[in-house]
Design a protein around this motif. Structure first.
Motif, PDB file in Angstrom:
ATOM      1  N   ASP A  17      -6.985  37.530   7.800  1.00  0.00           N
ATOM      2  CA  ASP A  17      -6.711  38.092   6.629  1.00  0.00           C
ATOM      3  C   ASP A  17      -5.543  38.758   6.527  1.00  0.00           C
ATOM      4  OD1 ASP A  17      -8.445  36.766   4.888  1.00  0.00           O
ATOM      5  OD2 ASP A  17      -9.769  38.338   4.742  1.00  0.00           O
ATOM      6  N   GLU A  19      -3.175  39.076   8.585  1.00  0.00           N
ATOM      7  CA  GLU A  19      -1.978  38.369   8.974  1.00  0.00           C
ATOM      8  C   GLU A  19      -1.481  37.478   7.945  1.00  0.00           C
ATOM      9  OE1 GLU A  19      -0.990  34.874  12.339  1.00  0.00           O
ATOM     10  OE2 GLU A  19      -2.414  36.209  13.025  1.00  0.00           O
ATOM     11  N   LEU A  20      -2.493  36.800   6.974  1.00  0.00           N
ATOM     12  CA  LEU A  20      -2.129  35.941   6.016  1.00  0.00           C
ATOM     13  C   LEU A  20      -1.562  36.897   5.001  1.00  0.00           C
ATOM     14  CD1 LEU A  20      -5.342  33.434   5.664  1.00  0.00           C
ATOM     15  CD2 LEU A  20      -2.779  32.940   6.463  1.00  0.00           C
ATOM     16  N   HIS A  23       2.061  38.145   6.236  1.00  0.00           N
ATOM     17  CA  HIS A  23       2.666  36.783   6.212  1.00  0.00           C
ATOM     18  C   HIS A  23       3.376  36.443   4.773  1.00  0.00           C
ATOM     19  CE1 HIS A  23       3.974  32.515   6.961  1.00  0.00           C
ATOM     20  NE2 HIS A  23       3.737  32.267   5.756  1.00  0.00           N
ATOM     21  N   HIS A  27       6.893  36.757   3.496  1.00  0.00           N
ATOM     22  CA  HIS A  27       7.442  35.222   3.120  1.00  0.00           C
ATOM     23  C   HIS A  27       8.101  35.751   1.780  1.00  0.00           C
ATOM     24  CE1 HIS A  27       7.947  31.255   2.967  1.00  0.00           C
ATOM     25  NE2 HIS A  27       7.415  31.036   1.720  1.00  0.00           N
ATOM     26  N   LYS A 120     -10.685  38.561  -3.707  1.00  0.00           N
ATOM     27  CA  LYS A 120      -9.695  37.352  -2.751  1.00  0.00           C
ATOM     28  C   LYS A 120     -10.149  36.141  -3.319  1.00  0.00           C
ATOM     29  CE  LYS A 120      -9.496  40.483   1.575  1.00  0.00           C
ATOM     30  NZ  LYS A 120     -10.234  40.574   2.918  1.00  0.00           N
ATOM     31  N   VAL A 122     -10.772  32.538  -2.671  1.00  0.00           N
ATOM     32  CA  VAL A 122     -11.050  31.513  -1.442  1.00  0.00           C
ATOM     33  C   VAL A 122      -9.993  30.671  -1.100  1.00  0.00           C
ATOM     34  CG1 VAL A 122     -12.929  30.100  -0.533  1.00  0.00           C
ATOM     35  CG2 VAL A 122     -13.361  31.417  -2.221  1.00  0.00           C
ATOM     36  N   ASP A 123      -9.181  30.119  -1.919  1.00  0.00           N
ATOM     37  CA  ASP A 123      -8.488  29.088  -2.079  1.00  0.00           C
ATOM     38  C   ASP A 123      -7.218  29.947  -1.378  1.00  0.00           C
ATOM     39  OD1 ASP A 123      -7.205  26.242  -2.285  1.00  0.00           O
ATOM     40  OD2 ASP A 123      -6.049  27.849  -3.611  1.00  0.00           O
ATOM     41  N   PHE A 124      -6.583  29.290  -0.567  1.00  0.00           N
ATOM     42  CA  PHE A 124      -5.194  30.241   0.023  1.00  0.00           C
ATOM     43  C   PHE A 124      -4.043  30.110  -0.828  1.00  0.00           C
ATOM     44  CE2 PHE A 124      -1.273  30.350   2.599  1.00  0.00           C
ATOM     45  CZ  PHE A 124      -1.411  31.457   3.130  1.00  0.00           C
ATOM     46  N   SER A 125      -3.867  29.028  -1.347  1.00  0.00           N
ATOM     47  CA  SER A 125      -2.734  29.039  -2.360  1.00  0.00           C
ATOM     48  C   SER A 125      -2.926  30.243  -3.589  1.00  0.00           C
ATOM     49  CB  SER A 125      -2.371  27.801  -2.958  1.00  0.00           C
ATOM     50  OG  SER A 125      -3.388  27.147  -3.850  1.00  0.00           O
ATOM     51  N   GLN A 128      -2.350  33.608  -1.694  1.00  0.00           N
ATOM     52  CA  GLN A 128      -1.181  33.917  -1.665  1.00  0.00           C
ATOM     53  C   GLN A 128      -0.312  34.324  -3.087  1.00  0.00           C
ATOM     54  OE1 GLN A 128       0.859  29.860  -0.122  1.00  0.00           O
ATOM     55  NE2 GLN A 128       1.667  31.555   1.421  1.00  0.00           N
TER      56      GLN A 128
ATOM     57  N   ARG B 550     -16.758  33.105   3.223  1.00  0.00           N
ATOM     58  CA  ARG B 550     -15.448  32.915   2.345  1.00  0.00           C
ATOM     59  C   ARG B 550     -14.370  33.137   3.360  1.00  0.00           C
ATOM     60  NH1 ARG B 550     -14.741  33.914  -2.719  1.00  0.00           N
ATOM     61  NH2 ARG B 550     -16.263  33.362  -4.096  1.00  0.00           N
ATOM     62  N   ARG B 554     -11.128  30.615   4.090  1.00  0.00           N
ATOM     63  CA  ARG B 554      -9.666  31.052   3.450  1.00  0.00           C
ATOM     64  C   ARG B 554      -8.780  31.139   4.897  1.00  0.00           C
ATOM     65  NH1 ARG B 554     -10.757  35.142   0.979  1.00  0.00           N
ATOM     66  NH2 ARG B 554     -10.820  36.439   2.499  1.00  0.00           N
ATOM     67  N   HIS B 555      -9.351  31.523   5.895  1.00  0.00           N
ATOM     68  CA  HIS B 555      -8.065  31.522   6.963  1.00  0.00           C
ATOM     69  C   HIS B 555      -7.856  30.157   7.349  1.00  0.00           C
ATOM     70  CE1 HIS B 555     -10.478  35.528   7.957  1.00  0.00           C
ATOM     71  NE2 HIS B 555      -9.645  35.491   7.124  1.00  0.00           N
ATOM     72  N   SER B 557      -7.839  27.477   5.209  1.00  0.00           N
ATOM     73  CA  SER B 557      -7.083  26.771   4.547  1.00  0.00           C
ATOM     74  C   SER B 557      -5.590  27.479   4.551  1.00  0.00           C
ATOM     75  CB  SER B 557      -7.551  26.742   3.108  1.00  0.00           C
ATOM     76  OG  SER B 557      -7.604  27.988   2.779  1.00  0.00           O
ATOM     77  N   GLY B 558      -5.726  28.767   4.913  1.00  0.00           N
ATOM     78  CA  GLY B 558      -4.446  29.731   4.986  1.00  0.00           C
ATOM     79  C   GLY B 558      -3.304  29.063   6.023  1.00  0.00           C
ATOM     80  N   PHE B 559      -4.080  29.121   7.064  1.00  0.00           N
ATOM     81  CA  PHE B 559      -2.938  28.759   8.234  1.00  0.00           C
ATOM     82  C   PHE B 559      -2.784  27.184   8.258  1.00  0.00           C
ATOM     83  CE2 PHE B 559      -5.183  32.507  10.028  1.00  0.00           C
ATOM     84  CZ  PHE B 559      -3.925  33.543  10.082  1.00  0.00           C
ATOM     85  N   ARG B 561      -2.221  25.567   5.367  1.00  0.00           N
ATOM     86  CA  ARG B 561      -1.217  25.642   4.470  1.00  0.00           C
ATOM     87  C   ARG B 561       0.088  26.333   5.256  1.00  0.00           C
ATOM     88  NH1 ARG B 561      -0.756  26.177  -1.222  1.00  0.00           N
ATOM     89  NH2 ARG B 561      -2.913  25.227  -1.005  1.00  0.00           N
TER      90      ARG B 561
END
Lengths: 153, 814
Positions: A17, A19-20, A23, A27, A120, A122-125, A128, B550, B554-555, B557-559, B561
């Protein structure tokens, strides 16, 4: 070591988390100076300049704290309570960034004076997106607390 | 030398008076002189008039003689005789008038024969006329002798007149001179008198002014004296040589109990004071009168009989009048009673202090602000070992152990600077240093006071070595005692507990006998509670698991992506496809986790029961489903539903899920028919939702309400198999039961009771054990733990087509 001023203190036990998050912020060129605390105790040591951080000056607090609630050692609610209960750290904006959608956590955080509570996604987009918006809002849009608040005689 | 004003005035007035008298005399003389001169002027004029009259009468007589001679008329005769008589009178008069002047007398004597001769001639002529007639008389006249005599007379009279005119001139001049002299002397005299009187007036006025000024000064001084006398708190008195009061001031009058100071006049000290004091005062005054020596500040006890004694400081002296004669004595007495009392109190207090400090058992030590010792009592010597002579003037630090000196200095400094002290007004335990260098424990009570010379401290110091030892011994004794008490208490408690145990055992036995029938029920309830607890724990566990799932999702899908977005050019089609699969898998799992969380949240939510019309809930549910209804042809059949006491939010969710299911599984029908209605079963109201959808095989109906259980492929019908699990959980929370009736391709009906719940939460059915029973379950109840979501009918319930499947949450035992 004259490290550059920390802009964001990210309290996150999950390295992924963290790192994301970093990032995303980098970014979007929102912040380069991010310090990660892996647990609540480390976060408090950092903020109150003690333990491993005893050479830090409390007069240069981070501009923003991103706080996870589920943390080892000292959990997020306790960290929040310590931050908002101390005159030095009280003005620093704190965003709780958690997977928890629990009503109790939400209520408790606002009672303790949290500045923002984000679940947070769940979906990464979405994640982000949220991180980007947070960074934009708190680092660019929002007027930070005046520095006099951190210069207590 | 200057004369006194009075004499000056007298002299001035005398001078003025004398001047005026002299002036009067001079004027009198001058006036008399003037009168005399004037008299002579008048006299001369009279002589002249007489002379003239004589001559005129002579002429008249001559005229009458001629007339007679010429006419013989007797009237002339008569006139002649009259004139002749008057001439004689005037001549006599002249004779009298000129007696003072021999010249005139001489001339008069010459005149008289001439007159007589003329008259003789006239008488002869007239006699001739009478006797001889006119011619004889005429002859006589013509002889001219009368004319001759007449001329002589005229000459003579002329001489006399000349003389008299001379005299008149002389006398006029004299009178004139006298007049001027008199006038001058009057003017001069008046001027001199004016000057003198002015001088006198000036003198008098200045004298009067001086007197007025002097009087004012005198008045002023008198007022000052009165003010002083009336207001001075000291007693002031004047006495005559016999020591009788002649005057006293107000303060003295008050002290004597008099309203008016005048009342004391003529009285003596004997009238007011005790005999003793009066006599002493009298003798003092007589001595003063005799010797002239004053008495200065003599302290006296001026007691009045029957009054408390008054101490005064008295000064007396002799007084004399302006001539230096002794007229009595003057005295001033100041009331010293209060001061004397204060002095006595001070002395007494000092004596008391000495008496106390000398006999005190505690050391009493005073020091000034520099720490120099000023007072040292006997006890201090005993306790510290220094004698008074050794220690006075030495620093306090001699008495303080080395380790405490710093603190002492700081405390002292702080007190002097801020006035704050930790020690003042309290008793504190400290340590002292004896002369022999040994240390001992002490109690210190510290006081301070301020004088003009600075701050002083007095400490009361008690050697508490013995007390400390005693305290220690006492503490040990106390500990020992406490230990013994505790032992005893424990013994007693044990005995008590035994007794209580026995009692309890008996009670319990009684109760067991009495409540034998209730026992089972109770145990069931206990178990129920345990099961509920277990359920909760499981829900918490579910929540935690879901929550923790969860993050890794997320990790993933995140990485994935990041890879796709930032490294796309480096990846080929396949790699991108797999990454998409990873993302999709993660998303799907996220959905599952969310559903699981929802389920878990339902389980944990507290019910908020309200009487709610179910119709309104159905309506609300339909609103929510609006998006799913788009493009569908559905025939809705609603019959009125009752109002039920339930949690409206949760029950709406039940309708949402059931209707959503009905809508979903009728998707293949051209015309869907969905019915919501109610019926009764075992006298309980039952709600049902029926559809004409694809239905299912009742063999799997048991699995229907299990979590993640699906009877259809997710390719055909999306979903996670959580919707019905949530329905079940909600109904379970209300204490209601649910079941289904269905057949493949024949539609499905979902029933649920909304009746009065039977012991809500009591659950011993297979389903509840599947969902909630925990290994902690005791008392021989079903203790299965088969993983989270596997349905395992413990009941010997044979699923059959069209046979109702009971999902039962009552307290019935299997």
């Amino acid at each position: 070591m004259a490290a550059p001023e920390v802009e964001i203190l990210l309290v996150e036990d999950s390295p992924e988390d963290a790192e994301l998050t970093i990032h995303t912020l980098r970014h979007h060129r929102l912040s380069n100076h991010i310090h990660v605390a892996e647990d609540g105790a480390q976060a408090l040591d950092f903020l109150f300049c003690r333990g491993a951080y005893s050479d830090r000056s409390p007069e240069h607090p981070p501009r923003l704290i991103m706080l996870d609630l589920k943390l080892p050692k000292v959990d997020g609610l306790e960290v929040l309570q310590a931050i908002k209960g101390n005159v030095w750290t009280q003005p620093i904006p704190v965003i709780v960034l958690t997977s928890s959608k629990e009503e109790f956590d939400l209520m408790k955080c606002y009672q303790l004076g949290v500045n923002s509570y984000i679940q947070k996604p769940v979906d990464f987009s979405q994640f982000q997106n949220v991180i980007r918006q947070l960074g934009m809002y708190w680092l660019l849009v929002n007027q930070p607390p005046p520095s006099e608040l951190f210069h207590h005689s | 030398m200057r004369l006194s004003p009075e004499k000056e005035i007298k002299a001035g007035f005398g001078l003025a008076l004398a001047t005026l008298v002299a002036l009067g005399v001079a004027q009198y003389q001058s006036a008399r002189h003037f009168a005399q001169k004037s008299h002579w002027v008048v006299h001369s004029n009279q002589v002249l008039r007489e002379l003239e009259a004589t001559v005129n009468l002579m002429d008249d007589a001559a005229a009458a003689e001629r007339g007679y001679v010429m006419t013989g008329g007797s009237s002339y005769l008569k006139t002649y005789w009259k004139s002749a008589r008057e001439v004689n009178d005037h001549l006599n008069q002249l004779h009298n008038l000129t007696e003072d002047n021999p010249d005139q007398q001489q001339w008069l004597q010459q005149l008289q024969p001439l007159v007589s001769r003329i008259f003789h001639i006239f008488q002869r002529s007239m006699a001739l006329r009478q006797s001889n007639g006119f011619s004889s008389a005429r002859e006589l006249i013509l002889a001219g002798s009368a004319e001759e005599a007449m001329t002589s007379i005229r000459m003579l009279v002329g001489d006399m007149r000349g003389e008299e005119f001379r005299l008149l001139r002389e006398r006029n001049a004299a009178a004139e001179a006298g007049h001027w002299k008199t006038l001058h002397s009057i003017l001069l005299g008046t001027f001199v008198a004016l000057v003198i009187i002015s001088a006198a007036a000036f003198l008098i006025l200045s004298d009067v002014r001086q007197r007025v000024q002097a009087e004012q000064e005198l008045q002023c001084e008198r007022d000052l004296l009165h003010t002083l006398m009336d207001n001075v708190p000291d007693f002031i008195y004047f006495k005559d040589p016999a020591s009788r009061f002649t005057r006293i001031n107000r303060a003295q009058a008050q002290a004597l109990g008099l309203k008016d100071p005048a009342e004391a006049i003529g009285k003596t000290d004997f009238d007011y004071f005790t005999l003793e004091h009066a006599r002493e005062a009298f003798e003092d005054e007589q001595t003063i009168l005799r010797t002239g020596e004053p008495v200065i500040n003599k302290i006296e006890r001026a007691s009045r009989s029957g009054q408390p004694p008054v101490w005064v400081s008295t000064t007396k002296m002799i007084i004399r009048d302006v001539k230096g004669e002794v007229i009595g004595t003057f005295g001033v007495s100041r009331d010293m009673t209060e001061r004397r009392q204060a002095e006595e109190a001070l002395r007494a207090s000092e004596e008391k202090f000495r008496a106390v400090t000398d006999t005190a058992n505690d050391a009493i030590i005073s020091a000034d602000q520099s720490g120099t010792i000023h007072y040292w009592n006997a006890a201090a010597e005993r306790i510290f070992g220094y004698s008074e002579s050794e220690i006075l003037g030495k620093p306090l630090t001699l008495l303080i152990p080395e380790r405490l000196r710093d603190e002492h200095e700081k405390g002292m400094q702080r007190y002097l600077e801020t006035g704050q002290s930790r020690l003042l007004g309290k008793t504190v335990e400290l340590a002292g240093l004896r002369k022999d260098g040994s240390e001992f424990p002490l109690d210190l009570s510290l006081a301070s006071w301020r004088t003009a010379e600075g701050v002083f401290f007095t400490g009361l110091i008690r050697d508490i070595t013995v007390r400390k030892q005693a305290e220690k011994a006492l503490l040990e004794a106390k500990d020992d005692l406490e230990k013994r008490v505790a032992e005893r208490t424990a013994e007693l408690a044990e005995a008590n507990a035994q007794l209580e145990n026995e009692l309890a055992l008996r009670k319990r036995a009684e109760e067991e006998i009495r409540k034998l029938n209730e026992c089972l029920e109770r145990r069931v309830q206990e178990r129920t509670a345990q099961l509920e607890e277990a359920n909760k724990e499981l829900e918490a566990f579910t929540y935690t698991v879901a929550h923790d799932l969860r993050a890794p999702l997320r990790h993933m899908s995140g990485f994935a992506r990041i890879l796709v977005e930032e490294y796309a050019p480096a990846l080929d089609e396949n790699a991108r496809h797999y990454l998409d699969r990873v993302s999709e898998g993660a998303r799907h799992m996220g959905q599952l986790v969310d559903d699981l969380l929802n389920l878990s949240r339902v389980g944990r939510k507290e019910l908020s029961l309200q009487l709610t019309p179910l119709d309104s809930l159905v309506e609300a549910a339909l609103d929510e489903l609006e998006p799913e209804l788009a493009g569908r042809e559905i025939e809705w059949r609603f019959s009125p539903l009752p109002s039920v006491r339930c949690d409206a939010t949760l029950l709406k969710q039940v309708f949402v899920n059931l209707l959503s299911n009905a809508v979903k599984y009728t998707r293949t029908r051209k015309r869907a028919v969905i019915e919501v209605g109610h019926t009764t079963r075992d006298q309980q109201p039952v709600i049902f939702v029926r559809d004409n959808g694809i239905g299912f095989d009742m063999a799997y109906s048991k699995k229907l309400f299990g979590i993640f259980q699906r009877l259809h492929s997710s390719k055909d019908f999306e979903g996670n198999g959580v919707g019905l699990a949530i329905v079940q959980r909600i109904l379970q929370k209300h204490g209601w039961k649910a079941w289904t009736e269905a057949a493949i391709d024949q539609g499905a009906t979902f029933f649920f009771t909304v009746g009065a719940p039977q012991s809500p939460g009591v659950d011993s059915s297979d389903r509840s054990s599947k969902n909630g029973a925990s290994p902690r379950c005791a008392n021989g109840l079903s203790n299965e733990s088969h993983g989270a979501a596997t349905a395992d009918p413990a009941e010997s319930h044979q699923p059959a087509k069209n046979q109702p499947t009971e999902v039962h949450y009552g307290c019935a035992r299997s």
